[in-house]
Design an enzyme around this catalytic site. Structure first.
Site, PDB file in Angstrom:
ATOM      1  N   GLY A  56       0.850  -1.186   0.000  1.00 27.49           N
ATOM      2  CA  GLY A  56       0.000   0.000   0.000  1.00 27.49           C
ATOM      3  C   GLY A  56       0.879   1.226   0.000  1.00 27.49           C
ATOM      4  N   CYS A  83       5.384  -5.947   1.324  1.00 30.40           N
ATOM      5  CA  CYS A  83       5.729  -4.517   1.260  1.00 30.40           C
ATOM      6  C   CYS A  83       5.180  -3.766   2.478  1.00 30.40           C
ATOM      7  CB  CYS A  83       5.247  -3.940  -0.066  1.00 30.40           C
ATOM      8  SG  CYS A  83       5.967  -2.342  -0.439  1.00 30.40           S
ATOM      9  N   TYR A  84       4.191  -2.897   2.307  1.00 29.91           N
ATOM     10  CA  TYR A  84       3.637  -2.204   3.472  1.00 29.91           C
ATOM     11  C   TYR A  84       3.189  -3.214   4.528  1.00 29.91           C
ATOM     12  CZ  TYR A  84       0.538   0.594   6.420  1.00 29.91           C
ATOM     13  OH  TYR A  84      -0.058   1.196   7.493  1.00 29.91           O
ATOM     14  N   HIS A 170       7.323  -7.666  -4.425  1.00 31.58           N
ATOM     15  CA  HIS A 170       5.968  -8.031  -4.856  1.00 31.58           C
ATOM     16  C   HIS A 170       5.964  -9.326  -5.671  1.00 31.58           C
ATOM     17  CE1 HIS A 170       3.896  -4.365  -3.579  1.00 31.58           C
ATOM     18  NE2 HIS A 170       5.081  -3.800  -3.760  1.00 31.58           N
ATOM     19  N   GLU A 172       3.500 -10.985  -6.599  1.00 33.47           N
ATOM     20  CA  GLU A 172       2.274 -11.164  -7.388  1.00 33.47           C
ATOM     21  C   GLU A 172       2.372 -10.654  -8.818  1.00 33.47           C
ATOM     22  OE1 GLU A 172       2.808  -9.178  -4.851  1.00 33.47           O
ATOM     23  OE2 GLU A 172       1.752  -7.267  -4.987  1.00 33.47           O
ATOM     24  N   SER A 224     -28.095 -11.682 -22.172  1.00 34.01           N
ATOM     25  CA  SER A 224     -27.675 -10.752 -23.218  1.00 34.01           C
ATOM     26  C   SER A 224     -26.925 -11.470 -24.327  1.00 34.01           C
ATOM     27  CB  SER A 224     -26.765  -9.684 -22.610  1.00 34.01           C
ATOM     28  OG  SER A 224     -25.533 -10.274 -22.232  1.00 34.01           O
ATOM     29  N   GLY A 225     -26.522 -12.721 -24.054  1.00 41.20           N
ATOM     30  CA  GLY A 225     -25.676 -13.401 -25.026  1.00 41.20           C
ATOM     31  C   GLY A 225     -24.205 -13.211 -24.692  1.00 41.20           C
ATOM     32  N   GLY A 226     -23.915 -12.341 -23.721  1.00 44.79           N
ATOM     33  CA  GLY A 226     -22.538 -12.151 -23.261  1.00 44.79           C
ATOM     34  C   GLY A 226     -22.139 -13.280 -22.309  1.00 44.79           C
ATOM     35  N   VAL A 227     -20.853 -13.294 -21.946  1.00 46.86           N
ATOM     36  CA  VAL A 227     -20.329 -14.421 -21.175  1.00 46.86           C
ATOM     37  C   VAL A 227     -20.955 -14.492 -19.775  1.00 46.86           C
ATOM     38  CG1 VAL A 227     -18.233 -15.506 -20.289  1.00 46.86           C
ATOM     39  CG2 VAL A 227     -18.142 -14.166 -22.377  1.00 46.86           C
ATOM     40  N   ASP A 228     -20.962 -13.365 -19.056  1.00 52.20           N
ATOM     41  CA  ASP A 228     -21.371 -13.418 -17.652  1.00 52.20           C
ATOM     42  C   ASP A 228     -22.833 -13.852 -17.478  1.00 52.20           C
ATOM     43  OD1 ASP A 228     -18.850 -12.465 -17.339  1.00 52.20           O
ATOM     44  OD2 ASP A 228     -19.441 -10.420 -16.838  1.00 52.20           O
ATOM     45  N   SER A 229     -23.731 -13.213 -18.214  1.00 50.00           N
ATOM     46  CA  SER A 229     -25.138 -13.576 -18.024  1.00 50.00           C
ATOM     47  C   SER A 229     -25.384 -14.996 -18.513  1.00 50.00           C
ATOM     48  CB  SER A 229     -26.081 -12.575 -18.705  1.00 50.00           C
ATOM     49  OG  SER A 229     -25.978 -12.629 -20.104  1.00 50.00           O
ATOM     50  N   SER A 230     -24.650 -15.437 -19.527  1.00 47.72           N
ATOM     51  CA  SER A 230     -24.846 -16.802 -20.035  1.00 47.72           C
ATOM     52  C   SER A 230     -24.420 -17.836 -18.993  1.00 47.72           C
ATOM     53  CB  SER A 230     -24.022 -17.032 -21.300  1.00 47.72           C
ATOM     54  OG  SER A 230     -24.433 -16.143 -22.296  1.00 47.72           O
ATOM     55  N   LYS A 368     -12.928 -12.891 -14.177  1.00 49.04           N
ATOM     56  CA  LYS A 368     -13.434 -13.138 -15.531  1.00 49.04           C
ATOM     57  C   LYS A 368     -12.942 -14.472 -16.111  1.00 49.04           C
ATOM     58  CE  LYS A 368     -15.697 -11.433 -19.110  1.00 49.04           C
ATOM     59  NZ  LYS A 368     -16.991 -10.738 -19.056  1.00 49.04           N
TER      60      LYS A 368
END
Ligand code: XMP
Length: 512
Positions: A56, A83-84, A170, A172, A224-230, A368
């Protein structure tokens, strides 16, 4: 319910908080990012196998330095401070943090003690990303130094008995070589995780939980046909079958054949209760002669809600409304401190219009790429799961100026050729977004012996990781040549094709 092993990530406003969570999950351990001031009771309730403090921007000596509950060090849970996080651990446990004259930044050689469990399998010298001004001058009592750089005397420390570890660098970020290996060592060697987080286990547990929660009540989902709602819809369907109804508002502004593909997958392949509303005429009449991009967006958003509302009313009261909220939305909008209702671009304001009791967000804990893996796990076809992002207002913002049915046909055909050729040459995996735009420009051309006066199609392709900035893609000339030849030959009323060689900024990805 079987509890997943959990690693809690206390966020001290580190810019890499999400990355740490991603890395932990890549090691098959479930992780959650929580605010740094989470209460001890809450931590006990969550019963984590380990805790990570993020980095941070603050200094432990700063007036508003973020501070966790000090009791955390008495819980007997392993802690890794980054780190912090390391400096905070040092400060609280009685060591000394100092301010250096100069900031140490960049990929740095760190000499480590590889007999430490944290560094198992590492060589003596390792490259890690350093980014700090404060540093640990003296480790707290009970701690041992296990790493240093030319400028930083304590780049890593451990208290084996208490299982407390601190690293100034770091692990990550990708710039740190073997960073994920270090995190894996912490999870497996120190926290004793076994790695039970997989998409298969996620699907099984979610289905079980959703079954228990929803039982035989009714749920409604806007598709909607998008990934998330599908993915959300198929997951819900697996849990509650026909008690889920999906409404798919086809505004006629989708890509070529997309509406039919969505219908085919959900109705025929998954046998989901699907209501498809073919509302193209309705949308086009509202959009008639509208040229301003923001007006187009507004009209489409409002009309979408109206259509959805009419259909939802026919169904009557439902118990649950399903939303495709994903984890980055939750983290970005306040770390799950309250229920976040995503005003999805396709269904903005929806909760006000539909009569429901509660929202379910089955993907709320997923990143995602995990959503995509879940989609594959559920048997959703790859071409849908890896579909490039598509804006809610659809092709309306890819036709410059007013929208007509004829223009839509031209754009759909040109766009479909572009996407086909990009897939043929395998570039679809590299490009993050690529599409055709129907410019409002007509120009003179020659076809056979005839003069033509027809439209110009622009092709747009970008690479980007966050869509906030993007670089125009250097598609090989031969491919552009082929796409251009096919478009002018196969699509009526197009006599010119141009390629957009502008990055974002200063341009945006979409033309409107
Ligand atoms: P821009 O054009 O702003 O686009 O560089 C960034 C990303 O956002 C998408 N986009 C939209 N998505 N509704 C959406 O759902 C919109 O009105 C909208 N405008 C842009 C765009 O496709 C790109 O992925």
């Amino acid at each position: 319910m079987k509890e997943n092993e959990l690693i809690l990530i206390l966020d001290f406003y580190g810019q890499y908080n999400q990355l740490i969570a991603r890395r932990v999950r890549e090691c098959n351990v479930y992780s959650e990012v929580v605010p740094y001031d989470i209460s001890i009771e809450k931590i006990k309730e969550k019963n984590p196998k380990g805790i990570i403090f993020t980095g941070g921007p603050a200094s432990v000596y700063g007036e508003d330095a973020p501070m966790c509950d000090k009791e955390i060090f008495n819980l007997g849970i392993p802690i890794l401070g980054i780190c912090y996080g390391m400096q905070l651990m040092t400060h609280v446990l009685g060591g000394e943090v100092k301010r250096a004259n100069k900031r140490e930044y960049g990929e740095t050689v760190v000499n480590i003690d590889n007999s430490s469990l944290l560094f198992e399998g590492f060589s003596d010298e390792n490259i890690f990303l350093m980014s700090h001004t404060d540093f640990v001058n003296e480790v707290p009592n009970g701690f041992k130094n296990i790493g240093h750089t030319n400028h930083c005397p304590n780049a890593a420390m451990e208290n084996v008995e208490k299982k407390f570890y601190g690293i100034q660098f770091h692990p990550e970020v990708n710039l740190s070589v073997n960073g994920t290996k270090l995190i894996r060592n912490f999870l497996y060697n120190i926290c004793g995780c076994s790695g039970d987080w997989t998409m298969t286990s996620f699907v099984e547990e979610s289905v079980k939980n959703l079954k228990e929660k929803i039982g035989d009540k009714k749920a409604l989902c806007a598709l909607s046909g998008g990934v998330d709602s599908s993915v959300a819809a198929v997951l819900l369907h697996k849990a509650i079958g026909k008690n889920l109804t999906c409404i798919f508002v086809d505004h006629g502004l989708l890509r070529k054949n997309e509406g039919d593909e969505v219908e085919d997958i959900f109705r025929n392949q998954f046998d989901i209760n699907l209501i498809r509303v073919n509302a193209k005429d309705r949308f086009l009449s509202k959009l008639k002669d509208v040229t301003d991009p923001e007006r187009k967006r507004k009209i489409i958003g409002e009309e979408f809600i109206r259509v959805f509302e009419e259909e939802a009313k026919k169904i009557g009261k439902v118990d649950y409304l399903v939303q495709g909220t994903i984890y980055p939305d939750v983290i970005e909008s306040g770390l799950g401190k309250g229920a976040v209702i995503k005003s999805h671009h396709n269904v903005g304001g929806l909760p006000d219009y539909v009569d429901f009791k509660e929202i379910v967000e089955p993907l709320r804990s997923l990143f995602k790429d995990e959503v995509r893996l879940t989609g594959l796990e559920l048997g959703i076809p790859e071409n849908l799961v890896y579909r490039q992002p598509f804006p809610g207002p659809g092709l309306a913002i890819r036709i410059i100026g007013d929208i007509t049915d004829d223009k839509l046909t031209i754009l759909k055909d040109a766009d479909s050729i572009f996407r086909e050729e990009i897939a043929n040459c395998g570039l679809n995996k590299e490009l993050n977004q690529y599409f055709a735009v129907l410019t409002n420009l007509k120009s003179v051309g020659v076809m056979g012996d005839e003069r033509t006066y027809d439209y110009t199609i622009a092709l747009r392709a970008v690479t980007t990781s966050d869509f906030m900035t993007a670089t125009w893609s250097k598609i090989p000339y031969e491919i552009l040549e082929k796409v251009s030849a096919r478009i002018v030959n196969e699509v009526k009323h197009v006599n010119r094709v141009v390629y957009d060689i502008t990055s974002k900024p200063p341009a945006t990805i979409e033309w409107e």
